[in-house]
Design a protein around this motif. Structure first.
Motif, short mmCIF file in Angstrom:
data_model
loop_
_atom_site.label_atom_id
_atom_site.label_comp_id
_atom_site.label_asym_id
_atom_site.label_seq_id
_atom_site.Cartn_x
_atom_site.Cartn_y
_atom_site.Cartn_z
N ASN A 1 -2.23 0.21 -1.22
CA ASN A 1 -2.85 0.30 -2.47
C ASN A 1 -4.61 0.66 -1.83
O ASN A 1 -5.36 -0.19 -1.79
CB ASN A 1 -2.88 -1.37 -3.07
N LYS B 1 -6.59 1.53 -4.06
CA LYS B 1 -7.15 1.38 -5.55
C LYS B 1 -8.24 2.99 -6.32
O LYS B 1 -7.44 4.09 -6.10
CB LYS B 1 -8.19 0.21 -5.32
N HIS C 1 -1.27 -5.49 -11.17
CA HIS C 1 -2.61 -5.59 -10.55
C HIS C 1 -3.31 -6.72 -11.19
O HIS C 1 -3.73 -6.48 -12.14
CB HIS C 1 -3.13 -4.81 -9.92
N GLU D 1 -6.60 -7.03 -11.02
CA GLU D 1 -7.98 -6.28 -11.15
C GLU D 1 -7.11 -5.85 -12.93
O GLU D 1 -7.91 -5.31 -13.58
CB GLU D 1 -8.48 -4.70 -10.83
N GLU E 1 0.13 -12.20 -5.48
CA GLU E 1 -1.87 -11.38 -4.99
C GLU E 1 -2.44 -13.22 -5.59
O GLU E 1 -2.98 -12.53 -6.24
CB GLU E 1 -2.13 -10.96 -5.05
N ILE F 1 -8.33 -11.63 -3.00
CA ILE F 1 -8.04 -9.77 -3.43
C ILE F 1 -10.05 -9.93 -3.03
O ILE F 1 -10.55 -9.91 -3.67
CB ILE F 1 -8.10 -9.96 -4.65
N GLY F 2 -9.79 -8.84 -1.90
CA GLY F 2 -11.41 -8.09 -1.47
C GLY F 2 -12.80 -9.08 -1.55
O GLY F 2 -13.56 -8.48 -1.03
N SER G 1 -6.96 -10.22 1.37
CA SER G 1 -7.83 -9.63 2.72
C SER G 1 -6.90 -9.50 3.81
O SER G 1 -6.65 -10.39 4.70
CB SER G 1 -8.35 -10.54 2.83
N MET G 2 -4.89 -8.81 3.94
CA MET G 2 -4.40 -8.82 4.89
C MET G 2 -4.89 -8.18 5.99
O MET G 2 -5.60 -6.92 4.85
CB MET G 2 -2.88 -8.78 4.34
N ILE H 1 -1.56 -4.03 1.06
CA ILE H 1 -2.81 -4.14 1.27
C ILE H 1 -3.83 -3.62 0.60
O ILE H 1 -4.00 -2.26 0.56
CB ILE H 1 -1.92 -3.79 2.41
N GLY H 2 -5.01 -4.22 0.65
CA GLY H 2 -5.96 -2.72 -0.13
C GLY H 2 -7.24 -2.22 0.56
O GLY H 2 -6.59 -1.69 1.31
N GLY H 3 -7.72 -3.17 1.32
CA GLY H 3 -9.41 -2.54 1.44
C GLY H 3 -8.52 -2.37 3.59
O GLY H 3 -9.06 -0.57 2.97
P1 PGA Z 1 -7.46 -6.84 -0.53
O1 PGA Z 1 -6.72 -5.90 -1.71
O2 PGA Z 1 -6.01 -6.05 0.46
O3 PGA Z 1 -9.10 -5.75 -0.62
O4 PGA Z 1 -7.96 -7.92 -0.92
C1 PGA Z 1 -5.10 -6.50 -1.71
C2 PGA Z 1 -4.53 -5.98 -3.16
O5 PGA Z 1 -5.96 -6.06 -4.40
O6 PGA Z 1 -3.44 -5.63 -3.44
#
Ligand code: PGA
Length: 256
Positions: free
Chosen positions: A13, A15, A98, A100, A170, A175-176, A216-217, A236-238
């Protein structure tokens, strides 16, 4: 059907990151890094990167998703993107609900349901996000809250449609933040999601459902999280913005 027979899906993801030029560079690095994946690999990218992503990933094992979709087919909704518009580009997946979007853009369980159903009707596979805040976890209502989010998100969906749905657990506090749920916490809620889907659609449908963990995976913790029986993949974000890290997570899904 147990974990081995379900489809593991690792989805990035992105973002609001990466211009189309930067997206092209990242995808060039990703293609060789994930080419031997034994799971479904998806990148969910900003609308402005979709054309580049679809073109670049043609003939590869990388599938492309959007990060949101509107629920109406067309009309006077300035700034919105319909499911048909995404399908026409060659997009296969879409992230819906999501946290966010829920937090900053007034997304509700009802609009998550409408968006998911519009996505399915057009042939997209929604990745529906659910999860609790830290307050809610501390108040002990995580399971009730997630059950409610899942029930409303799936309201009115047929069992046939459910086959194209992914649910991503999630926890908002993870997250993040660099704070990951423990593998036990992730397993507990992913299992609860499967349970509520079983109550709604029956045991077989629940066993076939792909449930992801997200929050934060990363390359270090993915293997443990993905080893859990009800965790079938990750959102997976970051760590999806770095080809080498994303590839390690994809590898971990292969082992899990
Ligand atoms: P993150 O984001 O891996 O950066 O925590 C996950 C997500 O928001 O889908």
């Amino acid at each position: 059907m147990d974990k081995q027979n379900r489809k593991a899906v690792i989805a990035g993801n992105w973002k609001m990151n990466k211009t189309a030029t930067e997206a092209a560079e990242l995808i060039d690095a990703l293609i060789p890094a994930v080419k031997d994946a034994d799971c479904e690999v998806v990148i969910c990218v900003p609308f402005t990167d979709l054309v580049t992503a679809v073109e670049k990933t043609k003939g590869t094992n990388i599938h492309v998703g959007a990060e949101n979709v509107h629920y109406e087919k067309s009309g006077a909704f300035t700034g919105e993107i319909s499911a048909d518009m995404l399908v026409d580009l060659g997009v296969e997946y879409v992230v819906v609900g999501h946290s966010e979007r829920r937090q900053y853009f007034a997304e509700t369980n009802e609009t998550v349901n409408k968006r998911s159903r519009a996505a399915l009707a057009a042939g997209l596979k929604p990745i529906i996000c659910v999860g609790e805040s830290l307050d809610q976890r501390e108040q002990g209502v995580t399971e009730e809250l997630v059950r409610m989010q899942v029930k409303i998100a799936l309201n009115g969906m047929t069992a046939e449609e459910l086959k194209n749905v992914i649910i991503a657990y999630e926890p908002i506090w993870a997250i993040g933040t660099g704070k990951t749920a423990t593998a036990e916490q992730a397993e507990e809620v992913c299992a609860a999601i499967r349970k509520v889907v079983g109550e709604l659609y029956g045991e077989e449908a629940a066993k076939a459902l792909t449930v992801q963990y997200g929050g934060s995976m990363n390359a270090k913790n993915a293997e443990e999280l993905l080893s859990k029986p009800d965790v079938d993949g990750g959102l997976i974000g970051g760590a999806s913005l770095k080809a080498d890290q994303f590839a390690v997570i994809v590898d971990a899904a292969t082992k899990g």
